[in-house]
Design an enzyme around this catalytic site. Structure first.
Site: not given
Ligand code: EPZ
Length: 417
Positions: A22-23, A92, A116, A121-125, A306, A328, A398
């Site tokens: 999926k990812n 997401r 989920c 789960r901010p998007i600042d980065l 995950d 995480i 999902r």
């Molecule tokens: C991806 O989510 C996966 N989803 C998630 O899988 C997975 O748990 C996660 O990566 C970590 O491996 C998909 O690929 C669709 P991150 P993503 O950005 O990209 C923080 C599942 O069950 N963060 O690596 O959202 C965030 O809050 C799902 O299949 C910021 O602070 O994960 C989190 O604490 C769940 N600012 C950490 O980083 C940002 O701009 C990891 O998030 C982005 C993220």
């Protein structure tokens, strides 16, 4: 309402081919937008999140047609620069369309993504990186408006955290930027490598995929390609958990064992015998599992967040005490209180969960709250005496294709109604 009915304590046996990831499928579907051409994706899993990505593509003016597990996507017709809130909220990875739309139309309007609820789960980065690449970004009333009238420009991006989604967004945007983009502290997940393999076969120039530093030389044109999506390592870990809790021997076909290098040792410590041969993984579980060393979730190649929930189901029946540390996401233990309804002994405090193994679990009526939490409850109920019902509220579909059918084919008494 999607309700899972499970009659526990059946032994499993047989073999199953693991679905496409999926990812990996989701960011690749977003990346097709940058190619302005037709691509064929093989081994694409049939999931509601993939359906959501297809709906976004069609809303943007692209075409996407499934035939079995092959998905033909043509993004030549892209004509819309915004994704409506209803579609953004469905998952997401809707946010990963941002970079792709910007490269084509130089403007993009989105709202905050759904997915989920595992924490803020901010998007600042994502947004900080795109603004470093020359996009102007404004947020008002929950809407994010991005513009890069002169196109994006390559930049050096040092990620404060190796965010998977942010790494994907930047890579996609950088493939069509002017000049070179260097991402340091990039996410190293296999799904990032698969995305880069897809984009490089579309004519992109990406080096270092899967490593901490990724270098992307922008190009002014990409083309379509045919690409086979990698197997889903989290689905593999979930099926292994199902075998472990039921004391079963099953074989998973089409597994890339190196993607499970942090997970396999945990099952072995729990007493399972794991054998790998030519892409097949056979797991033989013991009659009684043993508790395993502390599981700390970290970015790849560490233990994947995950897989924390499915492995917690294993820990509930393991002799001894197992500790989990979820590093995480700040709110990823919602399944713990539901496991207690099955008779498990789980206590959580902040990042830490302590699981004291019990000899038996008993049926109950459970409520799922997120994708992997639902998978955890389903796995645990396979080992619970009696009939368990789980209100999955559509979470399982999902990320797991035909979850009940796959497990029923292995001998479980399970049905989604
Ligand atoms: C991806 O989510 C996966 N989803 C998630 O899988 C997975 O748990 C996660 O990566 C970590 O491996 C998909 O690929 C669709 P991150 P993503 O950005 O990209 C923080 C599942 O069950 N963060 O690596 O959202 C965030 O809050 C799902 O299949 C910021 O602070 O994960 C989190 O604490 C769940 N600012 C950490 O980083 C940002 O701009 C990891 O998030 C982005 C993220």
């Amino acid at each position: 309402m999607a309700e899972l009915l499970v009659e526990g304590c059946n032994r499993l046996k047989g073999e199953v081919t693991v679905q496409g990831a999926k990812n990996s499928a989701l960011p690749i579907l977003a990346a097709t937008v940058a190619t302005a051409d037709e691509s064929v994706l093989y081994n694409c899993p049939r999931l509601s999140d993939v359906d959501s990505a297809v709906k976004i593509l069609r809303y943007l003016g692209c075409s996407a047609t499934f035939s079995g597990h092959s998905l033909v996507v043509d993004t030549k017709g892209l004509c819309c620069d915004h994704i409506p809130d209803a579609l953004m909220r469905q998952m997401r990875s809707s946010i990963v369309f941002l970079g792709a739309i910007l490269t084509r139309l130089k403007t993009a309007k989105l709202t905050f993504p759904g997915g989920c609820e595992l924490g803020a789960r901010p998007i600042d980065l994502h947004l900080d990186a795109l603004s470093r690449m020359g996009a102007t970004i404004s947020e008002k009333h929950g809407e994010i408006v991005c513009a890069a009238p002169k196109g994006l420009v390559g930049a050096n991006i040092a990620l404060a955290f190796p965010s998977v989604g942010a790494t994907e967004n930047i890579i996609i945007a950088a493939t069509r930027a002017k000049g070179t983009t260097v991402i340091t502290n990039a996410a190293r997940e296999p799904e990032i490598e698969d995305l880069c393999a897809y984009l490089n076969s579309c004519g992109a120039s990406i080096r270092g995929a899967g490593e901490g530093t990724v270098v992307i030389d922008g190009t002014d044109k990409l083309h379509g390609t045919a690409h086979t999506i990698i197997p889903d390592r989290i689905v593999a870990a979930t099926l292994m958990s199902a075998a472990a809790v039921t004391g079963s021997d099953i074989t998973l076909r089409g597994v890339i064992s190196s993607h499970l290098s942090a997970v396999i040792p945990v099952f072995e410590e729990a007493g399972c015998d794991i054998r790998i041969k030519d892409g097949d993984l056979t797991i033989n579980a013991p009659g009684r599992l043993r508790a395993f060393s502390t599981v700390r979730t970290t970015p790849y190649p560490g233990f994947p967040t995950d897989a924390q929930a499915p492995l917690m189901a294993v820990a509930t029946l393991a002799q001894g005490t197992t500790v989990f540390v979820e590093n995480i996401f700040e709110n990823r233990y919602k399944h713990a209180s539901e496991l207690v309804r099955l008779g498990a002994k789980v206590r959580t405090e902040g990042k830490v969960a302590v699981v004291e193994g019990v000899r038996e679990l008993y049926s109950s009526s459970l409520q799922g709250s997120d994708l992997r939490g639902c998978a955890c409850l389903a796995v645990a109920s396979l080992a619970a005496q009696g009939k368990t019902t789980i209100d999955t509220t559509g979470y399982l579909e999902r990320g797991y294709e035909n979850f009940d059918v796959v497990l029923r084919n292995l001998g479980a008494n399970i049905k989604m109604i």
